[in-house]
Design a protein around this motif. Structure first.
Motif, PDB file in Angstrom:
ATOM      1  N   LYS A  89      21.611  23.290  15.316  1.00  0.00           N
ATOM      2  CA  LYS A  89      21.362  22.773  16.752  1.00  0.00           C
ATOM      3  C   LYS A  89      20.449  21.441  16.745  1.00  0.00           C
ATOM      4  N   ILE A  90      19.157  21.902  15.825  1.00  0.00           N
ATOM      5  CA  ILE A  90      18.526  20.860  15.553  1.00  0.00           C
ATOM      6  C   ILE A  90      18.659  19.492  15.186  1.00  0.00           C
ATOM      7  N   ALA A  91      19.634  19.757  13.862  1.00  0.00           N
ATOM      8  CA  ALA A  91      20.270  18.702  13.316  1.00  0.00           C
ATOM      9  C   ALA A  91      20.995  17.841  13.944  1.00  0.00           C
ATOM     10  N   PHE A  92      21.874  18.335  14.935  1.00  0.00           N
ATOM     11  CA  PHE A  92      22.889  17.720  15.961  1.00  0.00           C
ATOM     12  C   PHE A  92      22.191  17.224  17.093  1.00  0.00           C
ATOM     13  N   ALA A  93      20.960  17.766  17.541  1.00  0.00           N
ATOM     14  CA  ALA A  93      20.282  17.216  18.453  1.00  0.00           C
ATOM     15  C   ALA A  93      19.536  15.743  18.125  1.00  0.00           C
ATOM     16  N   THR A  94      19.034  15.943  16.725  1.00  0.00           N
ATOM     17  CA  THR A  94      18.231  14.868  16.088  1.00  0.00           C
ATOM     18  C   THR A  94      19.365  13.705  15.932  1.00  0.00           C
ATOM     19  N   PHE A  95      20.522  13.882  15.616  1.00  0.00           N
ATOM     20  CA  PHE A  95      21.726  12.981  15.485  1.00  0.00           C
ATOM     21  C   PHE A  95      21.895  12.444  17.051  1.00  0.00           C
ATOM     22  N   VAL A  96      22.154  13.126  17.899  1.00  0.00           N
ATOM     23  CA  VAL A  96      22.357  12.689  19.225  1.00  0.00           C
ATOM     24  C   VAL A  96      21.237  11.550  19.888  1.00  0.00           C
ATOM     25  N   ARG A  97      20.020  12.432  19.628  1.00  0.00           N
ATOM     26  CA  ARG A  97      18.934  11.577  20.132  1.00  0.00           C
ATOM     27  C   ARG A  97      18.785  10.197  19.588  1.00  0.00           C
ATOM     28  N   ARG A  98      18.937  10.191  18.141  1.00  0.00           N
ATOM     29  CA  ARG A  98      18.996   8.866  17.432  1.00  0.00           C
ATOM     30  C   ARG A  98      19.885   7.811  17.874  1.00  0.00           C
ATOM     31  N   ALA A  99      21.248   8.425  18.129  1.00  0.00           N
ATOM     32  CA  ALA A  99      22.190   7.508  18.507  1.00  0.00           C
ATOM     33  C   ALA A  99      21.978   7.004  20.022  1.00  0.00           C
ATOM     34  N   LEU A 100      21.615   7.907  20.690  1.00  0.00           N
ATOM     35  CA  LEU A 100      20.966   7.486  22.054  1.00  0.00           C
ATOM     36  C   LEU A 100      19.776   6.360  21.927  1.00  0.00           C
ATOM     37  N   ASP A 101      18.806   6.642  20.984  1.00  0.00           N
ATOM     38  CA  ASP A 101      17.631   5.742  20.988  1.00  0.00           C
ATOM     39  C   ASP A 101      18.252   4.316  20.592  1.00  0.00           C
ATOM     40  N   ASP A 102      19.084   4.315  19.517  1.00  0.00           N
ATOM     41  CA  ASP A 102      19.876   3.360  18.900  1.00  0.00           C
ATOM     42  C   ASP A 102      20.676   2.244  19.965  1.00  0.00           C
ATOM     43  N   ALA A 103      21.215   3.131  20.861  1.00  0.00           N
ATOM     44  CA  ALA A 103      22.088   2.537  22.094  1.00  0.00           C
ATOM     45  C   ALA A 103      21.086   1.968  22.979  1.00  0.00           C
ATOM     46  N   ARG A 104      20.074   2.389  23.139  1.00  0.00           N
ATOM     47  CA  ARG A 104      19.086   1.557  24.135  1.00  0.00           C
ATOM     48  C   ARG A 104      18.374   0.647  23.461  1.00  0.00           C
ATOM     49  N   ALA A 105      18.185   0.900  22.233  1.00  0.00           N
ATOM     50  CA  ALA A 105      17.349  -0.167  21.729  1.00  0.00           C
ATOM     51  C   ALA A 105      18.184  -1.570  21.169  1.00  0.00           C
ATOM     52  N   MET A 106      19.325  -1.386  20.878  1.00  0.00           N
ATOM     53  CA  MET A 106      20.331  -2.392  20.192  1.00  0.00           C
ATOM     54  C   MET A 106      20.947  -2.907  21.399  1.00  0.00           C
ATOM     55  N   ARG A 107      21.489  -2.274  22.229  1.00  0.00           N
ATOM     56  CA  ARG A 107      22.428  -2.684  23.358  1.00  0.00           C
ATOM     57  C   ARG A 107      21.935  -2.412  24.910  1.00  0.00           C
ATOM     58  N   ALA A 108      20.822  -2.044  25.065  1.00  0.00           N
ATOM     59  CA  ALA A 108      20.204  -1.731  26.151  1.00  0.00           C
ATOM     60  C   ALA A 108      20.817  -1.079  27.200  1.00  0.00           C
ATOM     61  N   TRP A 109      21.301   0.111  26.582  1.00  0.00           N
ATOM     62  CA  TRP A 109      22.312   0.974  27.435  1.00  0.00           C
ATOM     63  C   TRP A 109      21.573   2.025  27.892  1.00  0.00           C
ATOM     64  N   THR A 110      21.671   2.296  29.129  1.00  0.00           N
ATOM     65  CA  THR A 110      21.058   3.693  29.956  1.00  0.00           C
ATOM     66  C   THR A 110      21.804   4.867  29.433  1.00  0.00           C
ATOM     67  N   GLY A 111      21.393   5.912  29.822  1.00  0.00           N
ATOM     68  CA  GLY A 111      22.203   7.202  29.698  1.00  0.00           C
ATOM     69  C   GLY A 111      23.680   7.323  30.415  1.00  0.00           C
ATOM     70  N   THR A 112      23.699   6.578  31.773  1.00  0.00           N
ATOM     71  CA  THR A 112      24.986   6.489  32.338  1.00  0.00           C
ATOM     72  C   THR A 112      25.753   5.532  31.690  1.00  0.00           C
ATOM     73  N   GLU A 113      25.358   4.440  31.103  1.00  0.00           N
ATOM     74  CA  GLU A 113      26.287   3.441  30.300  1.00  0.00           C
ATOM     75  C   GLU A 113      26.792   4.323  29.141  1.00  0.00           C
ATOM     76  N   VAL A 114      25.874   4.986  28.388  1.00  0.00           N
ATOM     77  CA  VAL A 114      26.433   5.679  27.268  1.00  0.00           C
ATOM     78  C   VAL A 114      27.492   6.587  27.705  1.00  0.00           C
ATOM     79  N   SER A 115      27.336   7.314  28.693  1.00  0.00           N
ATOM     80  CA  SER A 115      28.460   8.107  29.176  1.00  0.00           C
ATOM     81  C   SER A 115      29.558   7.647  29.575  1.00  0.00           C
ATOM     82  N   ARG A 116      29.455   6.735  30.259  1.00  0.00           N
ATOM     83  CA  ARG A 116      30.741   5.777  30.668  1.00  0.00           C
ATOM     84  C   ARG A 116      31.407   5.225  29.550  1.00  0.00           C
ATOM     85  N   ARG A 117      30.706   4.670  28.336  1.00  0.00           N
ATOM     86  CA  ARG A 117      31.410   4.248  27.067  1.00  0.00           C
ATOM     87  C   ARG A 117      31.723   5.165  26.324  1.00  0.00           C
TER      88      ARG A 117
END
Length: 146
Positions: free
Chosen positions: A9-37
């Motif tokens: 659970k910790i490993a997967f949570a870390t993976f998802v958190r990093r993916a979200l952080d990258d999406a915010r930093a590199m693409r300026a996506w919000t959580g809603t945009e990540v969900s939509r995409r």
């Protein structure tokens, strides 16, 4: 679940958190945009980040999440501790890859390619993937006129 469930659970949570952080930093996506995409609900993504799940996430949702963010699902499967040999169930039905697409994929994982260039590659691919297709008569019309 097994005794390694908290670590998974910790490993997967870390993976998802990093993916979200990258999406915010590199693409300026919000959580809603990540969900939509990705097609994965914000509630599900939030549960994954918190490690708040009683049974393993559905493989299809994990794949959709990864593909929507341009990530290799094998990394998520590894974080979940899933057998890599069993993961690519659809590999036999996968059509051959176009050489130009392979070249783009190699550039996306090449550490020598800048983040800015990778961003432009992803955005161009995304534009082409979601643009409306031309009607059949419009596509052949130019060939007949030439």
């Amino acid at each position: 679940m097994t005794e390694t469930a908290p670590a998974r659970k910790i490993a997967f949570a870390t993976f998802v958190r990093r993916a979200l952080d990258d999406a915010r930093a590199m693409r300026a996506w919000t959580g809603t945009e990540v969900s939509r995409r990705t097609g994965v609900s914000r509630q599900t993504i939030n549960r994954w980040v918190r490690g708040d799940w009683a049974s393993d996430p559905e493989a299809e949702r994990v794949v959709a999440f990864c593909e929507g963010l341009g990530l290799n699902p094998a990394a998520a499967f590894a974080a979940l501790g899933w057998d890599r040999a069993a993961a690519p169930r659809n590999a036999a039905g996968t059509p051959p890859m176009d050489p130009d697409v392979e070249a783009l994929l190699r550039r996306l994982v090449d550490p020598a390619v800048s983040d800015a260039e990778k961003f432009h590659i992803r955005e161009t691919i995304r534009y082409l993937a979601y643009r409306p297709t031309l009607p059949l008569d419009a596509r052949t019309g130019g060939e007949r006129a030439g």
